[in-house]
Motif scaffolding. Structure first.
Motif, PDB file in Angstrom:
ATOM      1  N   LYS A   1      -9.654 -14.088  -1.917  1.00 13.48           N
ATOM      2  CA  LYS A   1      -8.242 -14.502  -1.962  1.00 13.48           C
ATOM      3  C   LYS A   1      -7.702 -14.727  -3.380  1.00 13.48           C
ATOM      4  N   PRO A   2      -8.400 -15.460  -4.277  1.00 12.56           N
ATOM      5  CA  PRO A   2      -7.877 -15.631  -5.650  1.00 12.56           C
ATOM      6  C   PRO A   2      -7.703 -14.296  -6.369  1.00 12.56           C
ATOM      7  N   ALA A   3      -8.663 -13.380  -6.188  1.00 13.29           N
ATOM      8  CA  ALA A   3      -8.566 -12.070  -6.831  1.00 13.29           C
ATOM      9  C   ALA A   3      -7.411 -11.277  -6.254  1.00 13.29           C
ATOM     10  N   GLN A   4      -7.157 -11.456  -4.957  1.00 13.31           N
ATOM     11  CA  GLN A   4      -6.043 -10.769  -4.319  1.00 13.31           C
ATOM     12  C   GLN A   4      -4.704 -11.266  -4.883  1.00 13.31           C
ATOM     13  N   ILE A   5      -4.613 -12.604  -5.102  1.00 15.21           N
ATOM     14  CA  ILE A   5      -3.379 -13.174  -5.673  1.00 15.21           C
ATOM     15  C   ILE A   5      -3.156 -12.642  -7.085  1.00 15.21           C
ATOM     16  N   THR A   6      -4.224 -12.616  -7.884  1.00 18.70           N
ATOM     17  CA  THR A   6      -4.125 -12.124  -9.260  1.00 18.70           C
ATOM     18  C   THR A   6      -3.679 -10.674  -9.284  1.00 18.70           C
ATOM     19  N   PHE A   7      -4.266  -9.861  -8.396  1.00 24.67           N
ATOM     20  CA  PHE A   7      -3.902  -8.446  -8.343  1.00 24.67           C
ATOM     21  C   PHE A   7      -2.443  -8.270  -7.919  1.00 24.67           C
ATOM     22  N   THR A   8      -2.004  -9.062  -6.925  1.00 23.24           N
ATOM     23  CA  THR A   8      -0.616  -8.957  -6.458  1.00 23.24           C
ATOM     24  C   THR A   8       0.366  -9.348  -7.567  1.00 23.24           C
ATOM     25  N   THR A   9       0.022 -10.436  -8.286  1.00 25.53           N
ATOM     26  CA  THR A   9       0.890 -10.890  -9.394  1.00 25.53           C
ATOM     27  C   THR A   9       0.970  -9.826 -10.473  1.00 25.53           C
ATOM     28  N   ALA A  10      -0.181  -9.241 -10.858  1.00 22.89           N
ATOM     29  CA  ALA A  10      -0.203  -8.212 -11.907  1.00 22.89           C
ATOM     30  C   ALA A  10       0.567  -6.981 -11.467  1.00 22.89           C
ATOM     31  N   SER A  11       0.460  -6.624 -10.181  1.00 28.77           N
ATOM     32  CA  SER A  11       1.171  -5.445  -9.677  1.00 28.77           C
ATOM     33  C   SER A  11       2.676  -5.669  -9.711  1.00 28.77           C
ATOM     34  N   ASN A  12       3.108  -6.860  -9.291  1.00 24.87           N
ATOM     35  CA  ASN A  12       4.557  -7.158  -9.317  1.00 24.87           C
ATOM     36  C   ASN A  12       5.090  -7.145 -10.736  1.00 24.87           C
TER      37      ASN A  12
END
Length: 390
Positions: free
Chosen positions: A123-134
């Protein structure tokens, strides 16, 4: 002239006598046997020893010192009933250790399963990836309109790439942790099962319900898998194994009722054929046949000799002749019957065999004389001379 006439008469008489002797010499010498009713024949009888339905020699799997004898000879026991105890102190310690290892492995697996359900690693890695993608998508729009530099665009893209790698690594880690803890749990379970079996093997039990006939160990004695420690028999029924010759095996059928005579006890029991070996013994040509006793003896009959006789309600009405008197040709089976001084060819219809005899269902009657042997091959109507009647 009178002398010549007398000589001619004597010559004629001698010629007649010689002709008579020559005629007597042409009679074929034969041996005959009388056709008999089945009741006149000896019944088919075999001998065997009465045995229990099964007998099990108990050999311990564990090695060690016997600490307690829990059954005695003559006891009737249930399947699983304890017979004797082997020292289990070491096995008990190993079992406790295996239980602790299993519990630890179970806790690790449960923790990994919970983390997998909560997605706590990914989950933390997923949040980081989503933030970087946005952020990258926003920078990309500004870059295309010329509001941000090439360096800002490349930096935002690099953040997405790094976040994606970290997300994949987190997913792999979570999957690997679950698989590893599952494998560790299965290994601990196998170790526990082995330890439990070693512990259980220290208690030697009866594998069947029956009678304990032998206890060959004593308390304090060291036993091993090389020692036959006890014997238990299934005495819920009895059987007799007999050996039947190949010439008689066609008379023996599974389910056929037999008479069992225990001469030592003066008892007659009923039984039935329960099993017939598929092939004969290569050295003897005999078939092994098992007879199951259908009635309980009033005494312990195990170990006694038994006479086995086939039951046959048809015996008294059947006609039997020696099997070797029967011949065959293109027309079928036939015998030569002795009728006065002649051999008469008689077609016969055959039934079942009984020892050296065979049943004749059509063609002969009780008392008819059939030819067993002859001094030369016979023909229908040939003159015979009976030498012996068997």
């Amino acid at each position: 002239m009178k002398k010549i006439t007398a000589v001619l008469m004597v010559t004629a008489m001698l010629s007649s006598a010689l002709a008579g002797c020559a005629g007597a010499g042409k009679q074929t010498e034969v041996t005959v046997a009388a056709a008999k009713e089945g009741k006149d024949l000896s019944a088919m009888v075999w001998q065997g020893t009465v045995e229990a339905l099964s007998s099990v020699d108990i050999i311990p799997v564990a090695s060690g010192k016997v600490t307690q004898i829990l059954a005695k000879e003559g006891d009737h026991v249930e399947a699983g009933a304890p017979l004797f105890q082997i020292d289990n102190q070491d096995a008990s310690l190993q079992l406790e250790q295996a239980k602790a290892s299993f519990q630890s492995a179970q806790a690790s697996y449960d923790s990994a399963q919970k983390a997998n359900q909560l997605n706590s690693v990914v989950k933390p890695a997923q949040i980081t990836f989503t933030t970087a993608s946005n952020n990258f998508n926003r920078i990309k729009v500004l870059y295309e309109s010329g509001d941000v530099s090439q360096a800002d665009y490349e930096a935002a893209k690099a953040q997405v790439d790094v976040a994606q790698v970290q997300l994949q690594a987190a997913q792999n880690s979570q999957t690997t942790t679950t698989e590893v803890t599952k494998a560790q749990l299965e290994s601990a379970r196998a170790t526990l099962n082995i330890a439990q079996k070693r512990y259980d093997d220290c208690m030697v039990s009866s594998p069947i319900k029956g009678l304990v006939t032998k206890i060959n160990v004593e308390a304090g004695q060291t036993v091993s898998p090389q020692i036959k420690a006890a014997t238990v028999i299934d005495d819920s029924g009895k059987k007799v194994e007999i050996k039947v010759a190949d010439m008689d095996i066609d008379q023996v059928k599974a389910g056929t009722e037999v008479q069992v005579n225990l001469q030592t006890l003066g008892e007659n029991l009923k039984g039935s054929i329960s099993d017939i070996s598929a092939v004969s013994d290569s050295s003897t040509g005999m078939f092994l046949v098992t007879v199951t006793l259908g009635e309980e003896s009033t005494n312990s009959a195990i170990g006694l000799m038994a006479d086995i006789r086939l039951s046959d309600n048809k015996e008294e009405k059947s006609v039997y002749i020696p099997a070797k008197s029967v011949q065959t040709d293109d027309t079928g089976s036939y015998v030569y019957k002795a009728a006065d001084t002649s051999a008469v060819k008689v077609p016969v219809t055959l039934g079942k065999k009984k020892n050296a005899y065979i049943e004749v269902t059509q063609g002969l009657s009780t008392g008819d004389l059939v030819i067993l042997q002859s001094s030369k091959p016979l023909t229908d109507g040939e003159k015979i001379s009976i030498l012996t009647v068997k």
